[in-house]
Design an enzyme around this catalytic site. Structure first.
Site: not given
Ligand code: FAD
Length: 569
Positions: A28, A60, A131, A297, A300
């Site tokens: 995301a 999601c 995440g 750095i 988000v």
């Molecule tokens: C089942 C589910 C349903 C959801 N439904 C909703 C919804 O309906 N509405 C809503 O608003 N939100 C929902 N969410 C929450 C939403 O998906 C998250 O808030 C959002 O994806 C966060 O974005 P992000 O980029 O912070 O992390 P993420 O989208 O989780 O991406 C993080 C990525 O970083 C990678 N990563 C982590 N550490 C490392 C590393 N050291 N090296 C390389 N890669 C790494 C992970 O593998 C992952 O792919 C849901 C979440 C889940 C799990």
């Protein structure tokens, strides 16, 4: 935690556009950042790194893939590695984990998870969007086969296979929050019998308990077994096959599979090891441009702490909307623009077996926890469209606002139709620092099949205005068991005889004008009806005849919810 000024980063800010930007985490926040950055700067080399096999997938959508509502796994892939390369000239490394950051060298170490090889990658700017990881409590049995968390496509694929391969019939979902309830819906879709084990006495912890009550009733009516106020103690293997979830109370719940959905924790290990500041809520500290305490750095998404715009307190809010917007802000900051993230107010929605539950801003319990007392609340239960048009369905709505200025603090709504539309309108009003007067005046779409000339949002604003200007003083439902006030129910006799608040007397509104002299003048009168409207008329009448009276907002319908939530006897 969003810091409006971050002296360290401001002092040493490099205004030159960086040449090589590394982004850790390609879903995301990370993918949004990468794509926005490319649109702003063609000259930058952008590299996206993710330890999983995919980038930019729809987390999601995962529960719906388990439920087979989304049957084609490829629908979950919003953008592929090839697409990032061809369309945006962004290099993507999947199955590649960032293991450490060397801030002085401006490099990260990554491990190729397929080969085990490690290498370093240089950066001029680094964005962290790793995440949050599902919490796995250190309890016996949480790693047994058949116990799952839901975060990735492979997770949901494994759950699907388990259901099929083991002909699963029963499931226990530990945790009754958003993800837990979405899993409940989808496991039921797969025809499993589902039990929810939840430590709190309610599901959907962000809601006030009485607003969660209709949802709990709905779940029970759909055959979901609720074990509330009870935590997970351990998981055991069942004789023969399957699992037994043992609750703290000693209750034993048999299941063919278990879903752990007890919350998520920001993935801060990389940041922490690199010496970046971590805030009191366990997320990375960033400024309003999403820059960490290291000026090169940014961070988000679920991993950061942000400011709750209503309480002013730091919070972690694992939702997709904020993660996407923060990714965009970070990209703009890297490209030299001064865009700022303005904080969060926790606007969220979940659909559960046909019912919609949505909320925005502060809850009453959240305000009380934060020590805020200068607020009022109104409850209403209008139809989602004009009552005369067939098919109107009730929305249960609670509006919380500050006193005396009428600033909107939060709203929660539960119902079958039109729920999220009302919450989105109120959420937008909150973002513009709106007041209940703005809601009363809001000009919204209306035709009989969509709304009402006085939309539920207008009504909520008007009720709140009536409270603020003294036209409709409201009684505090939480005092109902302790008050010395006379409880007056103004519904008709047959309604009253079907159920009423203990100690209430009945004097129907239709007889009030001829019989009001029977009421005592030396006692405050708290007036109740079915949903609050007749009680409002009665309150106005009594006040103008010299009585001290207050409306029990939301009426007997709200009382039922309070009772179900254990807030009234
Ligand atoms: C089942 C589910 C349903 C959801 N439904 C909703 C919804 O309906 N509405 C809503 O608003 N939100 C929902 N969410 C929450 C939403 O998906 C998250 O808030 C959002 O994806 C966060 O974005 P992000 O980029 O912070 O992390 P993420 O989208 O989780 O991406 C993080 C990525 O970083 C990678 N990563 C982590 N550490 C490392 C590393 N050291 N090296 C390389 N890669 C790494 C992970 O593998 C992952 O792919 C849901 C979440 C889940 C799990």
């Amino acid at each position: 935690m969003i810091q409006q000024t971050n002296p360290q980063s401001t002092a040493s800010r490099n205004t030159e556009t960086p040449r090589r930007v590394l982004i850790v985490g390609g879903v995301a926040g990370g993918a949004s950042c990468a794509a926005r950055l490319r649109r702003l700067a063609e000259s930058i080399e952008i590299v996206l790194i993710d330890r999983g096999p995919y980038v930019s997938f729809a987390n999601c959508g995962l529960p719906y893939y388990v439920g087979n509502v989304i049957s084609d796994e490829s629908s979950l892939l919003v953008a592929s590695r090839e697409m990032f390369h061809e369309r945006f000239n962004i290099e993507v490394h999947t199955d590649t984990e960032a293991t450490s950051i060397d801030r002085s060298a401006g490099t990260i170490t990554v491990r190729d998870l397929r080969t085990g090889h490690t290498r370093t990658e240089r950066y001029d700017a680094l964005v962290l969007s790793p995440g949050a990881a599902p919490i796995r409590p250190p309890l016996p049995g949480v790693d047994l086969p058949g116990v799952f968390a839901v975060r990735t496509i492979p997770d949901s694929r494994r759950i699907r296979s388990w259901i099929t391969d083991h002909s699963a019939k029963t499931a226990v979902v530990v945790g009754g929050g958003f993800i837990g309830l979405e899993m409940v819906e989808n496991l039921i879709q797969r025809e499993l019998a589902v039990t929810v084990l939840e430590k709190l006495p309610q599901v959907m912890p962000p809601l006030d308990p009485e607003m969660a009550a209709p949802l709990m009733e709905h779940l029970a009516a759909k055959g979901v077994q609720l074990c509330l106020g009870d935590g997970l103690a351990r998981i055991e293997e069942r004789d023969g096959a399957g699992l037994v979830v043992v609750a703290e109370s000693g209750a034993r719940l048999s299941a063919d599979l278990v879903i752990l959905a007890i919350g998520v924790r920001p993935e801060t290990a990389l940041a922490k090891d690199a010496g970046l500041a971590i805030g009191p809520r366990g997320g990375i500290v960033v400024d309003a441009q999403m820059r960490t305490t290291d000026p090169r750095i940014w961070a988000v998404g679920d991993v950061v702490e942000v400011q709750d715009v209503l309480t002013g307190q730091e919070t972690v809010l694992p939702l997709a909307g904020p993660a996407n917007r923060q990714g965009r802000v970070a990209a703009e900051s890297i490209a030299g623009r001064a865009t700022q993230f303005r904080g969060v107010q926790a606007t969220a929605v979940v659909g559960v077996l046909g019912l919609t539950v949505a909320s925005t801003g502060a809850s009453e319990k959240g305000l009380r926890r934060a020590g805020v007392t200068s607020f009022e609340k109104v409850y209403l239960h209008p139809g989602h469209h004009a009552g005369y048009y067939p098919g109107a369905r009730q929305i249960h709505l609670k509006l919380v606002f500050s006193v005396p200025d009428g600033r909107i603090l939060g709203a929660q709504a539960v119902g079958f139709e039109g729920v999220e539309k009302r919450i989105d309108v109120i959420a937008t009003a909150i973002q513009f620092h709106g007041t209940v007067h703005d809601l009363a005046e809001a000009e919204l779409c209306y035709a009989p099949q969509f709304g009402a000339a006085k939309d539920p949002v207008n009504l909520a604003g008007m009720l709140a205005e009536n409270v603020l200007n003294g036209d409709m003083p409201v009684a505090d439902w939480l005092e109902i068991d302790r008050t010395d006030a006379l409880l007056l129910d103004v519904r008709e006799g047959d309604e009253f005889s079907r159920g009423h608040i203990p100690k209430a007397i009945n004097l129907p509104l239709s007889q009030l004008r001829s019989r009001y002299v029977e009421l005592p003048k030396d006692r405050e009168i708290w007036v109740c009806c079915a949903v609050g409207q007749r009680a409002y008329f009665a309150t106005r009448f009594l006040t103008q005849h010299g009585y001290r009276s207050r409306n029990l907002s939301g009426g007997y319908t709200t009382y039922g919810a309070l009772k179900a939530a254990g807030l009234a006897s």
